[in-house]
Enzyme design. Structure first.
Site, short mmCIF file in Angstrom:
data_model
loop_
_atom_site.label_atom_id
_atom_site.label_comp_id
_atom_site.label_asym_id
_atom_site.label_seq_id
_atom_site.Cartn_x
_atom_site.Cartn_y
_atom_site.Cartn_z
N ASN A 29 0.83 -1.21 0.00
CA ASN A 29 0.00 0.00 0.00
C ASN A 29 0.87 1.26 0.00
O ASN A 29 0.61 2.22 -0.73
CB ASN A 29 -0.90 0.03 1.24
N ARG A 59 -10.45 -4.44 -14.92
CA ARG A 59 -9.34 -5.29 -14.48
C ARG A 59 -9.72 -6.75 -14.72
O ARG A 59 -10.83 -7.17 -14.42
CB ARG A 59 -9.02 -5.10 -13.00
N ARG A 98 -4.89 1.49 -13.42
CA ARG A 98 -3.55 1.65 -12.87
C ARG A 98 -2.90 0.32 -12.49
O ARG A 98 -3.48 -0.50 -11.78
CB ARG A 98 -3.60 2.57 -11.66
N HIS A 139 -14.78 3.15 -15.71
CA HIS A 139 -14.70 2.39 -14.47
C HIS A 139 -15.99 1.61 -14.19
O HIS A 139 -16.04 0.78 -13.29
CB HIS A 139 -14.41 3.36 -13.31
N TYR A 152 -12.41 -9.53 -2.42
CA TYR A 152 -13.08 -8.25 -2.28
C TYR A 152 -14.57 -8.48 -2.04
O TYR A 152 -15.16 -9.38 -2.64
CB TYR A 152 -12.96 -7.42 -3.57
N ARG A 158 -14.48 2.76 3.75
CA ARG A 158 -13.32 1.91 4.06
C ARG A 158 -12.02 2.70 4.17
O ARG A 158 -11.25 2.53 5.10
CB ARG A 158 -13.14 0.84 2.98
N HIS A 174 -15.24 -3.42 -0.91
CA HIS A 174 -15.20 -2.77 -2.22
C HIS A 174 -16.58 -2.42 -2.75
O HIS A 174 -16.71 -1.69 -3.73
CB HIS A 174 -14.47 -3.70 -3.21
#
Length: 741
Positions: free
Chosen positions: A91, A423, A453, A483, A516, A612, A640
């Site tokens: 992270n 993704r 990313r 997204h 997730y 979160r 998520h």
């Protein structure tokens, strides 16, 4: 007009206040022995405390503190704690690469930036990096404490090779000679050799040498990059114990072999992090130039400016001065690491075959609510025709989505498949299903987001595979990042054509779907189908829909739609009607929406926020946000899912989807939220929110000053862990769930 010259005292006041955009960073004392950053002037804290908002980046550090707090939990074993410690390290790598990198885009190009904290870019840099220094100290304190448990868990990390037995040292020497030595390349830097390009996120030896036969005895610097394609540890079995030997210690022990007939003054390891934040410019040729531009931008991550330097104690002062001058960094950027540099290496220990049973296994997924045991193997299209199915991952398997795609690829009645892809997993069943569909003559359209990313290269590779198979591929939308998570399948059924949709908060990635928490809705509802069709026409073509019935989209409508929903709750509260807002998201950063939530709080609306990570809103501030409570859940799964609940005078409106409350979500991304209309699915969403609010194992409560307090069970209250409770959800519990009276 007479221009009044600003007094020296006024200039000083502005610098100290952090409001002067040209102010120098607060200077601390640079210690040659410790390289520790002194902290910025404490008066800056007053500005931060007075701000209506919490700094995004300081809030993120608080999130990583909550992840680190998992390492202190008595309910977790050593290997779980090491896992969370490794997560904090990865992270932090991303934080420096992107967020600190972004800050340096302002600093390096002399652009002004006013942080939510109220500080200008230079005072903020000093504050942020000082807080990061504090975090790293705590991170390694936790690591030192955990080391005491290594031996009784069957392993140790060996840094002193002299402590090894003679036969073990011989084994190490052979490994160095046969494997490491041929891969190592000393790179000298002097008046005849340019400074080498050093890889970010890899261990590097900085070596200082002299020629003892030279009269000048001039020092020379050289660098050796530790191979990244080898395991970080060489492992030796000693009875029932595993010895993990860092390869940098093996290199250090034998480094003299690489420097014959010269004297080594010092050989210190270090690691750098570079600015990896970039903005992709729009390209006219989306199929060739755009992909090439992404590739070129990826290369800048390897050569971008240095934003962090991690060093070991006793680092050569002479070499350190060369590096700091070369990279234009100072003591704030230098992190002295007394233990293992780069704690992501702990994954090698956690994943060692001997320890594969040490991490607790996750329970098997359960059937989605409303699906009975005898329907488990039923035709997926028939099931969706009968009812909307709300999936709550990972408690409900992602296999339902994969099964829909794979069945559609083989079904001769399926005419087309359209989906957005952000993704994918490395060995994606989604890609294979789409390839099979194209092979079977179906029309396949996929919008691939190349700017996801750190997944750019994988997305380029998968998109090109599909394009070669005849799929219609759209490489993103100019100026926006796609997204949203949408899938549509068109199927001929007798004389009719029916559309099936999947709308979701999470990615089409079967790997992360196990880790997730996300929600997804499978539906054959014609209103969803029409909205999704219109949306695809808008993002892949040149259509501009008049309006959607069940979707809220960005960048066009989302912020304003949410504002209207918030204002309606405020109006209801003012009129004495029941009101309430409950939002579960990853990040809350958009100042315009935050101000609307403040106004709703002042109107008397009770507001429950489950955020979160980043939260820039200050809860519980008198006169501003008295009625707002904020909690964060950090535990076994990464939270998520996004859900937006508006009480609507007792007839709740609930949306799920891909968007957080962030400027980028509203202005720079293609996002969507979907209204949940099916009664059971709607009640499930309420149950998810109510259960998360009830959690007393993984939950933290945000305080007015931006700190977080762990929520503990009250006297006599049973433990309620949502990451376990959602595996045993009953229809009765769902039916009884309430958020507001």
């Amino acid at each position: 007009m007479v221009k009044v010259k600003e007094s020296t005292s006024e200039k000083e006041r502005r610098r100290e206040s952090g409001l002067d955009p040209k102010a120098s960073p607060e200077r601390g004392v640079f210690s040659a022995n410790t390289h520790q950053a002194s902290y910025p002037d404490k008066r800056l804290s007053t500005i931060i405390d007075q701000s209506r908002y919490i700094s995004r980046d300081l809030s993120w550090l608080k999130f990583n503190e909550r992840v680190l707090d998992q390492c202190r939990s008595s309910r977790r074993n050593l290997f779980e704690k090491l896992k969370f410690l490794a997560i904090t390290a990865s992270n932090l790598d991303e934080f420096f690469t992107i967020r600190v990198g972004s800050l340096y885009n302002y600093l390096d190009y002399d652009k002004e930036r006013l942080d939510y904290s109220g500080l200008r870019e230079r005072p903020f840099r000093a504050t942020l990096l000082s807080k990061a220094q504090e975090f790293v100290k705590e991170q390694y304190k936790v690591f030192t404490d955990l080391k005491q448990q290594f031996k009784r868990n069957g392993f140790c990390i060996v840094n002193n090779l002299d402590s090894l037995k003679a036969e073990e040292q011989e084994e190490i020497r052979n490994y160095f000679e046969r494997t490491l030595y041929p891969m190592l390349t000393p790179m000298v830097f002097d008046s005849f050799h340019a400074f080498p390009i050093l890889r970010p996120q890899s261990l590097i030896f900085g070596v200082v040498t002299i020629n003892p036969q030279s009269e000048k005895r001039a020092r020379k610097a050289s660098f050796i990059q530790v191979p990244q394609n080898l395991p970080r540890f060489y492992t030796i079995e000693r009875g029932n114990e595993l010895l993990f030997i860092p390869i940098e210690e093996i290199i250090r022990k034998h480094i003299h072999v690489l420097y014959r007939n010269v004297e080594i003054l010092s050989a210190n390891t270090f690691r750098i992090t570079r600015n990896g934040d970039f903005t992709l410019d729009e390209s006219d040729d989306m199929e060739a130039d755009f992909i090439e531009e992404v590739r070129q931008k990826l290369k800048t991550r390897r050569t971008g400016r240095v934003v962090r330097l991690e060093i070991q104690p006793g680092f050569s002062e002479w070499l350190l001065n060369i590096l700091t001058n070369r990279w234009d960094i100072d003591h704030y950027n230098i992190f002295e690491i007394s233990e293992l540099i780069d704690l992501t290496a702990l994954w090698e220990i956690i994943k060692h075959p001997d320890f594969k049973t040490k991490l607790p296994a996750f329970p098997a997924p359960v059937l989605p609510l409303g699906i009975h045991q005898n329907e488990r193997e039923a035709d997926i299209f028939e099931l969706i025709r009968q009812k909307d199915i709300l999936l709550h991952h990972p408690y409900n398997s992602f296999e339902w989505v994969l099964r829909l795609l794979e069945d559609a690829a083989e079904d001769p009645n399926v005419l087309s498949i359209k989906m957005t892809i952000y993704r994918l997993s490395r060995h994606s069943r989604v890609t294979e299903a789409l390839l099979k569909a194209a092979e079977n003559g179906k029309h396949v359209s996929a919008l691939f987001e190349l700017k996801a990313r750190f997944d750019e290269e994988n997305n380029i590779r998968e998109a090109q595979r599909l394009q070669k198979a005849g799929c219609y591929i759209v490489y993103g939308i100019g100026g926006y990042k796609t997204h949203t998570k949408l899938l549509q399948i068109v199927r001929k059924e007798g004389n009719e054509v029916r559309r099936y949709v999947h709308v979701a908060s999470g990615n089409y990635n079967e790997d992360t779907a196990r880790l997730y928490t996300d929600i997804g809705l499978l539906s054959a509802n014609e209103t969803y189908a029409q909205d999704v069709s219109e949306f695809f026409n808008a993002i892949t073509g040149h259509s501009i829909p008049d309006a959607y019935q069940y979707l809220i989209t960005s960048p066009r409508d989302m912020r304003q739609a949410l504002i209207q929903l918030i204002r309606q709750e405020a109006d209801n509260a003012k009129q004495g009607k029941p009101s309430g807002i409950c939002i579960k998201i990853n990040s809350l950063e958009d100042r315009i929406v935050i101000d609307e939530l403040y106004a709703a709080s002042q109107a008397g609306v009770p507001i429950k926020l489950i955020v979160r990570g980043i939260c820039c809103l200050r809860p519980q501030r008198a006169g501003l946000s008295d009625n707002i409570e904020v909690r964060s859940i950090v535990g076994d799964y990464l939270e998520h899912s996004r859900l937006y609940y508006f009480h609507n005078a007792g007839d709740p409106l609930i949306y799920g989807g891909s968007a957080d409350v962030m400027v980028r979500s509203f202005e720079r991304r293609i996002e969507s939220l979907f209204l949940i209309v099916d009664p059971l699915a709607k009640q499930q969403a309420i149950h998810i929110l109510a259960s998360c609010w009830r959690d007393n194992v993984n939950a933290y409560e945000m305080q007015e000053d931006g700190t977080y307090t762990k929520i503990m069970p009250k006297q006599g209250e049973r433990l309620f862990n949502v990451h376990k409770e959602f595996y045993r959800v009953s229809e009765k519990a769902v039916a009884q769930a309430r958020l507001f009276d």
